[in-house]
Write a protein that holds these residues in place. Structure first.
Motif, mmCIF file in Angstrom:
data_model
loop_
_atom_site.group_PDB
_atom_site.id
_atom_site.type_symbol
_atom_site.label_atom_id
_atom_site.label_comp_id
_atom_site.label_asym_id
_atom_site.label_seq_id
_atom_site.Cartn_x
_atom_site.Cartn_y
_atom_site.Cartn_z
ATOM 1 N N UNK A 20 0.993 4.500 -4.777
ATOM 2 C CA UNK A 20 0.883 3.530 -5.867
ATOM 3 C C UNK A 20 -0.540 3.501 -6.423
ATOM 4 N N UNK A 21 -0.646 3.138 -7.675
ATOM 5 C CA UNK A 21 -1.957 2.998 -8.299
ATOM 6 C C UNK A 21 -2.051 1.603 -8.904
ATOM 7 N N UNK A 22 -3.244 1.185 -9.203
ATOM 8 C CA UNK A 22 -3.440 -0.129 -9.806
ATOM 9 C C UNK A 22 -4.160 -1.049 -8.845
ATOM 10 N N UNK A 23 -4.394 -2.290 -9.271
ATOM 11 C CA UNK A 23 -5.230 -3.203 -8.488
ATOM 12 C C UNK A 23 -4.628 -3.588 -7.132
ATOM 13 N N UNK A 24 -3.312 -3.480 -6.972
ATOM 14 C CA UNK A 24 -2.668 -3.897 -5.719
ATOM 15 C C UNK A 24 -2.239 -2.715 -4.863
ATOM 16 N N UNK A 25 -2.628 -1.496 -5.249
ATOM 17 C CA UNK A 25 -2.162 -0.292 -4.572
ATOM 18 C C UNK A 25 -2.575 -0.241 -3.108
ATOM 19 N N UNK A 26 -3.721 -0.849 -2.764
ATOM 20 C CA UNK A 26 -4.161 -0.819 -1.363
ATOM 21 C C UNK A 26 -3.555 -1.966 -0.564
ATOM 22 N N UNK A 27 -2.766 -2.801 -1.209
ATOM 23 C CA UNK A 27 -2.066 -3.858 -0.507
ATOM 24 C C UNK A 27 -2.725 -5.217 -0.569
ATOM 25 N N UNK A 28 -3.925 -5.304 -1.124
ATOM 26 C CA UNK A 28 -4.616 -6.586 -1.231
ATOM 27 C C UNK A 28 -5.204 -6.717 -2.626
ATOM 28 N N UNK A 29 -4.881 -7.813 -3.314
ATOM 29 C CA UNK A 29 -5.455 -8.005 -4.645
ATOM 30 C C UNK A 29 -5.325 -9.451 -5.066
ATOM 31 N N UNK A 30 -6.111 -9.820 -6.044
ATOM 32 C CA UNK A 30 -5.926 -11.058 -6.797
ATOM 33 C C UNK A 30 -5.964 -10.613 -8.247
ATOM 34 N N UNK A 31 -4.865 -10.828 -8.970
ATOM 35 C CA UNK A 31 -4.744 -10.227 -10.284
ATOM 36 C C UNK A 31 -4.087 -11.195 -11.258
ATOM 37 N N UNK A 32 -4.571 -11.170 -12.498
ATOM 38 C CA UNK A 32 -3.951 -11.959 -13.561
ATOM 39 C C UNK A 32 -2.818 -11.141 -14.147
ATOM 40 N N UNK A 33 -1.655 -11.760 -14.279
ATOM 41 C CA UNK A 33 -0.475 -11.033 -14.765
ATOM 42 C C UNK A 33 0.153 -11.786 -15.934
ATOM 43 N N UNK A 34 0.876 -11.034 -16.747
ATOM 44 C CA UNK A 34 1.637 -11.602 -17.862
ATOM 45 C C UNK A 34 3.036 -10.992 -17.816
ATOM 46 N N UNK A 35 3.957 -11.566 -18.564
ATOM 47 C CA UNK A 35 5.317 -11.046 -18.608
ATOM 48 C C UNK A 35 5.294 -9.577 -19.044
ATOM 49 N N UNK A 36 6.024 -8.751 -18.328
ATOM 50 C CA UNK A 36 6.075 -7.323 -18.636
ATOM 51 C C UNK A 36 5.136 -6.489 -17.785
ATOM 52 N N UNK A 37 4.171 -7.140 -17.119
ATOM 53 C CA UNK A 37 3.265 -6.396 -16.238
ATOM 54 C C UNK A 37 4.025 -5.907 -15.015
ATOM 55 N N UNK A 38 3.588 -4.773 -14.492
ATOM 56 C CA UNK A 38 4.196 -4.187 -13.303
ATOM 57 C C UNK A 38 3.091 -3.922 -12.286
ATOM 58 N N UNK A 39 3.280 -4.417 -11.069
ATOM 59 C CA UNK A 39 2.300 -4.237 -10.002
ATOM 60 C C UNK A 39 2.869 -3.329 -8.927
ATOM 61 N N UNK A 40 2.197 -2.219 -8.665
ATOM 62 C CA UNK A 40 2.611 -1.330 -7.579
ATOM 63 C C UNK A 40 1.990 -1.833 -6.284
ATOM 64 N N UNK A 41 2.801 -1.887 -5.220
ATOM 65 C CA UNK A 41 2.324 -2.298 -3.895
ATOM 66 C C UNK A 41 2.673 -1.199 -2.895
ATOM 67 N N UNK A 42 2.010 -1.178 -1.745
ATOM 68 C CA UNK A 42 2.290 -0.127 -0.763
ATOM 69 C C UNK A 42 3.756 -0.132 -0.326
#
Length: 120
Positions: free
Chosen positions: A14-36
């Motif tokens: 996974x890539x993106x701010x949560x790819x390593x399994x830990x994040x604090x992120x601002x999200x909006x409708x339609x956003x997709x977060x990849x997690x381990x």
């Protein structure tokens, strides 16, 4: 065989701010977060943000699913494709698949702040 202790992942990492399994992120409708993959979920899509909750949908990568602790009437439902939907309000962390912690830290009209990390 000698070398590193990490095995090659069976699928793209996974890539993106949560790819390593830990994040604090601002999200909006339609956003997709990849997690381990270890969390048992595929990419988490934000499907709705209301005044008091965030709705998300994600495909399952494991054989089962469990969630505990979503406040604000949180729950899950199977949607036929091996996926789940979650509705979580601001408050204590929800534990997903006994592996992932998800907290809705803040909701501001059309955006929300999520905190994701390992459970425990």
């Amino acid at each position: 065989m000698s070398g590193g202790t990490e095995a090659a992942p069976p699928s793209p990492s996974p890539t993106g701010p949560c790819a390593d399994g830990t994040c604090e992120v601002e999200i909006a409708v339609g956003d997709v977060l990849a997690v381990p993959e270890a969390y048992g979920l595929g990419p988490i899509e934000v499907t709705a943000i209301t005044g008091d909750s965030v709705e998300m949908a994600a495909p399952l990568t494991g054989s089962g699913f469990g969630v505990a602790g979503c406040s604000g009437g949180g729950g899950t439902s199977s949607n036929g494709g091996g996926g789940v939907t979650m509705k979580c309000g601001v408050g204590p962390a929800a534990t997903i698949n006994d592996a992932m912690s998800l907290t809705v830290a803040e909701i501001r009209r059309t955006v929300a702040v999520l905190r994701i990390g390992p459970a425990g």
